[in-house]
Design a protein around this motif. Structure first.
Motif, PDB file in Angstrom:
ATOM      1  N   GLU A 184      -5.217   8.578   4.544  1.00 49.44           N
ATOM      2  CA  GLU A 184      -5.610   8.284   3.169  1.00 49.44           C
ATOM      3  C   GLU A 184      -5.339   9.494   2.272  1.00 49.44           C
ATOM      4  O   GLU A 184      -4.268  10.083   2.344  1.00 49.44           O
ATOM      5  CB  GLU A 184      -7.081   7.846   3.148  1.00 49.44           C
ATOM      6  CG  GLU A 184      -7.318   6.578   3.977  1.00 49.44           C
ATOM      7  CD  GLU A 184      -8.766   6.185   4.059  1.00 49.44           C
ATOM      8  OE1 GLU A 184      -9.623   7.089   4.164  1.00 49.44           O
ATOM      9  OE2 GLU A 184      -9.050   4.970   4.027  1.00 49.44           O
ATOM     10  N   ASP A 185      -6.299   9.874   1.439  1.00 47.22           N
ATOM     11  CA  ASP A 185      -6.082  10.973   0.500  1.00 47.22           C
ATOM     12  C   ASP A 185      -6.733  12.278   0.951  1.00 47.22           C
ATOM     13  O   ASP A 185      -6.948  13.187   0.140  1.00 47.22           O
ATOM     14  CB  ASP A 185      -6.604  10.588  -0.891  1.00 47.22           C
ATOM     15  CG  ASP A 185      -5.732   9.524  -1.552  1.00 47.22           C
ATOM     16  OD1 ASP A 185      -4.506   9.717  -1.595  1.00 47.22           O
ATOM     17  OD2 ASP A 185      -6.278   8.505  -2.009  1.00 47.22           O
ATOM     18  N   LYS A 186      -7.027  12.387   2.217  1.00 46.65           N
ATOM     19  CA  LYS A 186      -7.641  13.608   2.731  1.00 46.65           C
ATOM     20  C   LYS A 186      -6.676  14.783   2.616  1.00 46.65           C
ATOM     21  O   LYS A 186      -5.462  14.624   2.723  1.00 46.65           O
ATOM     22  CB  LYS A 186      -8.080  13.416   4.176  1.00 46.65           C
ATOM     23  CG  LYS A 186      -9.207  12.408   4.345  1.00 46.65           C
ATOM     24  CD  LYS A 186      -9.625  12.282   5.791  1.00 46.65           C
ATOM     25  CE  LYS A 186     -10.836  11.353   5.927  1.00 46.65           C
ATOM     26  NZ  LYS A 186     -10.544   9.973   5.504  1.00 46.65           N
TER      27      LYS A 186
ATOM     28  N   LYS B  65      -2.041  17.167   0.802  1.00 47.68           N
ATOM     29  CA  LYS B  65      -2.527  15.961   1.472  1.00 47.68           C
ATOM     30  C   LYS B  65      -2.038  15.948   2.923  1.00 47.68           C
ATOM     31  O   LYS B  65      -0.899  16.306   3.210  1.00 47.68           O
ATOM     32  CB  LYS B  65      -2.046  14.712   0.734  1.00 47.68           C
ATOM     33  CG  LYS B  65      -2.759  14.497  -0.597  1.00 47.68           C
ATOM     34  CD  LYS B  65      -2.545  13.098  -1.132  1.00 47.68           C
ATOM     35  CE  LYS B  65      -3.341  12.862  -2.412  1.00 47.68           C
ATOM     36  NZ  LYS B  65      -3.200  11.483  -2.914  1.00 47.68           N
TER      37      LYS B  65
ATOM     38  N   GLN C 224       0.848  -1.182   0.000  1.00 48.14           N
ATOM     39  CA  GLN C 224       0.000   0.000   0.000  1.00 48.14           C
ATOM     40  C   GLN C 224       0.890   1.240   0.000  1.00 48.14           C
ATOM     41  O   GLN C 224       1.219   1.797   1.036  1.00 48.14           O
ATOM     42  CB  GLN C 224      -0.929   0.009   1.212  1.00 48.14           C
ATOM     43  CG  GLN C 224      -1.939   1.149   1.174  1.00 48.14           C
ATOM     44  CD  GLN C 224      -2.848   1.157   2.373  1.00 48.14           C
ATOM     45  OE1 GLN C 224      -2.498   0.639   3.423  1.00 48.14           O
ATOM     46  NE2 GLN C 224      -4.021   1.738   2.231  1.00 48.14           N
TER      47      GLN C 224
ATOM     48  N   TRP D 274      -1.347  13.500   4.928  1.00 43.85           N
ATOM     49  CA  TRP D 274      -0.245  12.601   5.280  1.00 43.85           C
ATOM     50  C   TRP D 274       1.097  13.233   4.923  1.00 43.85           C
ATOM     51  O   TRP D 274       2.096  13.017   5.627  1.00 43.85           O
ATOM     52  CB  TRP D 274      -0.414  11.232   4.618  1.00 43.85           C
ATOM     53  CG  TRP D 274      -0.012  11.109   3.178  1.00 43.85           C
ATOM     54  CD1 TRP D 274      -0.821  11.166   2.096  1.00 43.85           C
ATOM     55  CD2 TRP D 274       1.310  10.886   2.660  1.00 43.85           C
ATOM     56  NE1 TRP D 274      -0.095  11.000   0.926  1.00 43.85           N
ATOM     57  CE2 TRP D 274       1.214  10.816   1.254  1.00 43.85           C
ATOM     58  CE3 TRP D 274       2.562  10.730   3.249  1.00 43.85           C
ATOM     59  CZ2 TRP D 274       2.318  10.610   0.423  1.00 43.85           C
ATOM     60  CZ3 TRP D 274       3.672  10.518   2.431  1.00 43.85           C
ATOM     61  CH2 TRP D 274       3.551  10.466   1.044  1.00 43.85           C
TER      62      TRP D 274
ATOM     63  N   ARG E 278       3.867   4.994   5.137  1.00 45.63           N
ATOM     64  CA  ARG E 278       2.764   4.048   4.948  1.00 45.63           C
ATOM     65  C   ARG E 278       1.779   4.112   6.111  1.00 45.63           C
ATOM     66  O   ARG E 278       0.565   3.984   5.915  1.00 45.63           O
ATOM     67  CB  ARG E 278       3.313   2.631   4.758  1.00 45.63           C
ATOM     68  CG  ARG E 278       3.962   2.423   3.390  1.00 45.63           C
ATOM     69  CD  ARG E 278       4.189   0.947   3.101  1.00 45.63           C
ATOM     70  NE  ARG E 278       5.177   0.355   3.994  1.00 45.63           N
ATOM     71  CZ  ARG E 278       6.494   0.390   3.779  1.00 45.63           C
ATOM     72  NH1 ARG E 278       6.977   1.016   2.721  1.00 45.63           N
ATOM     73  NH2 ARG E 278       7.326  -0.189   4.624  1.00 45.63           N
TER      74      ARG E 278
ATOM     75  N   TYR F  95      -0.249   7.314   5.667  1.00 47.26           N
ATOM     76  CA  TYR F  95      -1.203   7.168   4.566  1.00 47.26           C
ATOM     77  C   TYR F  95      -2.351   6.233   4.959  1.00 47.26           C
ATOM     78  O   TYR F  95      -3.502   6.450   4.571  1.00 47.26           O
ATOM     79  CB  TYR F  95      -0.496   6.650   3.317  1.00 47.26           C
ATOM     80  CG  TYR F  95      -1.367   6.677   2.083  1.00 47.26           C
ATOM     81  CD1 TYR F  95      -1.758   7.891   1.521  1.00 47.26           C
ATOM     82  CD2 TYR F  95      -1.797   5.503   1.484  1.00 47.26           C
ATOM     83  CE1 TYR F  95      -2.563   7.927   0.391  1.00 47.26           C
ATOM     84  CE2 TYR F  95      -2.596   5.528   0.356  1.00 47.26           C
ATOM     85  CZ  TYR F  95      -2.977   6.739  -0.189  1.00 47.26           C
ATOM     86  OH  TYR F  95      -3.769   6.775  -1.295  1.00 47.26           O
ATOM     87  N   ARG F  96      -2.027   5.227   5.737  1.00 47.25           N
ATOM     88  CA  ARG F  96      -3.074   4.326   6.217  1.00 47.25           C
ATOM     89  C   ARG F  96      -4.103   5.088   7.054  1.00 47.25           C
ATOM     90  O   ARG F  96      -5.313   4.849   6.947  1.00 47.25           O
ATOM     91  CB  ARG F  96      -2.458   3.204   7.062  1.00 47.25           C
ATOM     92  CG  ARG F  96      -3.445   2.131   7.516  1.00 47.25           C
ATOM     93  CD  ARG F  96      -2.814   1.247   8.583  1.00 47.25           C
ATOM     94  NE  ARG F  96      -2.671   1.961   9.849  1.00 47.25           N
ATOM     95  CZ  ARG F  96      -1.988   1.489  10.900  1.00 47.25           C
ATOM     96  NH1 ARG F  96      -1.368   0.321  10.807  1.00 47.25           N
ATOM     97  NH2 ARG F  96      -1.915   2.178  12.014  1.00 47.25           N
ATOM     98  N   GLU F  97      -3.644   6.017   7.881  1.00 53.16           N
ATOM     99  CA  GLU F  97      -4.541   6.758   8.772  1.00 53.16           C
ATOM    100  C   GLU F  97      -5.269   7.891   8.047  1.00 53.16           C
ATOM    101  O   GLU F  97      -6.457   8.112   8.268  1.00 53.16           O
ATOM    102  CB  GLU F  97      -3.746   7.334   9.951  1.00 53.16           C
ATOM    103  CG  GLU F  97      -3.124   6.288  10.856  1.00 53.16           C
ATOM    104  CD  GLU F  97      -4.154   5.356  11.460  1.00 53.16           C
ATOM    105  OE1 GLU F  97      -5.249   5.825  11.859  1.00 53.16           O
ATOM    106  OE2 GLU F  97      -3.877   4.138  11.533  1.00 53.16           O
TER     107      GLU F  97
ATOM    108  N   PRO G  14       1.930   5.078  -0.430  1.00 55.78           N
ATOM    109  CA  PRO G  14       1.283   6.386  -0.332  1.00 55.78           C
ATOM    110  C   PRO G  14       1.226   7.077  -1.693  1.00 55.78           C
ATOM    111  O   PRO G  14       2.173   7.007  -2.481  1.00 55.78           O
ATOM    112  CB  PRO G  14       2.183   7.152   0.636  1.00 55.78           C
ATOM    113  CG  PRO G  14       2.901   6.093   1.418  1.00 55.78           C
ATOM    114  CD  PRO G  14       3.090   4.964   0.467  1.00 55.78           C
TER     115      PRO G  14
END
Length: 365
Positions: free
Chosen positions: A161-163, A202, A19, A204, A154, A157-159, A21
């Motif tokens: 996402e694309d916010k 983003k 996964q 992240w 990672r 990005y997991r937490e 980012p």
């Protein structure tokens, strides 16, 4: 492929390495060139309404202390509502920046606490044979970063996402700095018409930029710029937040109320002999000097606003001397200390949660 290690509960924590980012638009870099040549026009603010700020210090894995406090606040003081509903602005540097951004997106504080408890060891995982030998570890750290920044990326990005930063419910202020121009950087939501760029970033990536502690993690790089840890100049972001509030809104100093959460600031003594020596002695002195900015920012804010306008909580005694990457010591000491401090100061802290704040200003989102 998963990267797994044992958590504090004896379970295997895994991180999906497939996964990757996804980067968003390039973080805004021409900050100095686009600085305002005149004083900012202030937005109106009711004269009888306080301006409540939550300020979160940097400090690596010691951020667990603040994460536990925020989780307790959401559990016992907010009636289940997110922290962001009760503060007009949230500021955070480095590890505090990660928490501030999460709070702004209304991610439950209990989830962020678990990020530190369970995933902190993934970030600060040392599986190299030399990592167990202090001299070799120091030699390695003198040449390159100790830890794999891709693990942190990672996890972030997991937490998140694309916010984007513009999706934050709260006004956000997050310090970093930029090289090679060595420019001070403050990421901000679009809560003033002057703030036209960062809202597209983003979350992240903003979190990654502010938490790139030199010698521990590589900076967040582009072809022509690299973002590094805001703790170098504003480990305690309290004055960054105060400055933004006073410059963006028509408020008085007396209206500002701050809940400030630190990560510990153990007293550091410099002998006359060590002060005259070279790099190996000054490595620790420089780290201590960085944390002097924490004391200085708090002292400035207290002078400007008055000590009664600031509630400050931070780890005490030996907890303040935990290394920024010592996950095991943090797990063993900080949750219990944070819980005890919350119980001792609960009545004072409750004042920040007597009423929810209004939705923030939005100009481009």
């Amino acid at each position: 492929m998963n990267f797994g290690i044992m958590t504090e509960h004896g379970e295997e924590a895994e991180l999906d390495q497939n996964q990757q980012p996804v980067r968003g638009p390039k973080l805004f870099t021409t900050r100095r060139q686009n600085a305002r040549p005149t004083r900012r026009e202030k937005l109106p603010w009711p004269s009888d309404k306080p301006f409540k700020i939550l300020s979160l210090d940097g400090g690596g894995i010691r951020g667990l202390y603040g994460a536990v406090l925020l989780a307790l606040m959401e559990k016992e003081l907010t009636a289940g509502k997110p922290i962001a509903d009760f503060f007009d602005m949230i500021a955070g540097t480095s590890t505090g920046g990660i928490m501030a951004l999460a709070a702004g997106l209304k991610i439950p504080a209990s989830r962020i606490e678990m990020l530190y408890r369970e995933d902190g060891k993934l970030i600060f995982h040392q599986n190299k044979w030399w990592s167990r030998l202090p001299v070799l570890k120091l030699f390695h750290q003198a040449r390159e970063a100790l830890y794999d920044h891709e693990v942190l990326e990672r996890l972030l990005y997991r937490e998140f996402e694309d916010k984007t930063l513009g999706e934050s419910a709260a006004r956000i202020v997050v310090p970093a700095f930029m090289a090679p121009k060595t420019e001070i950087t403050v990421f901000k939501t679009d809560h003033h018409p002057d703030y036209k760029n960062d809202h597209k970033s983003k979350v992240w990536e903003v979190a990654r930029a502010t938490s790139a502690a030199p010698t521990y993690l590589k900076g967040h790089a582009y072809d022509d710029a690299i973002f590094l840890d805001g703790g170098v100049w504003a480990n305690n972001p309290i004055m960054v937040a105060v400055t933004d509030a006073l410059s963006a809104y028509d408020i008085t100093r007396e209206q500002i109320e701050i809940l400030s959460i630190g990560t510990g600031n153990f007293p550091f003594e410099i002998t006359l002999k060590d002060a005259a020596k070279g790099f190996l002695c000054w490595k620790e002195i420089i780290k201590a000097a960085m944390f002097l900015t924490t004391d200085n920012a708090h002292a400035q804010a207290a002078l400007l606003l008055g000590p009664d306008k600031i509630i400050r909580l931070e780890p005490t005694a030996e907890a303040g001397d935990i290394d920024l990457d010592d996950w095991r010591a943090s797990i063993n000491i900080l949750p219990g200390m944070a819980t005890a401090h919350f119980r001792d100061r609960k009545l004072e802290i409750t004042a920040f949660f007597e009423y929810a704040v209004e939705a923030r200003h939005r100009f481009y989102t």
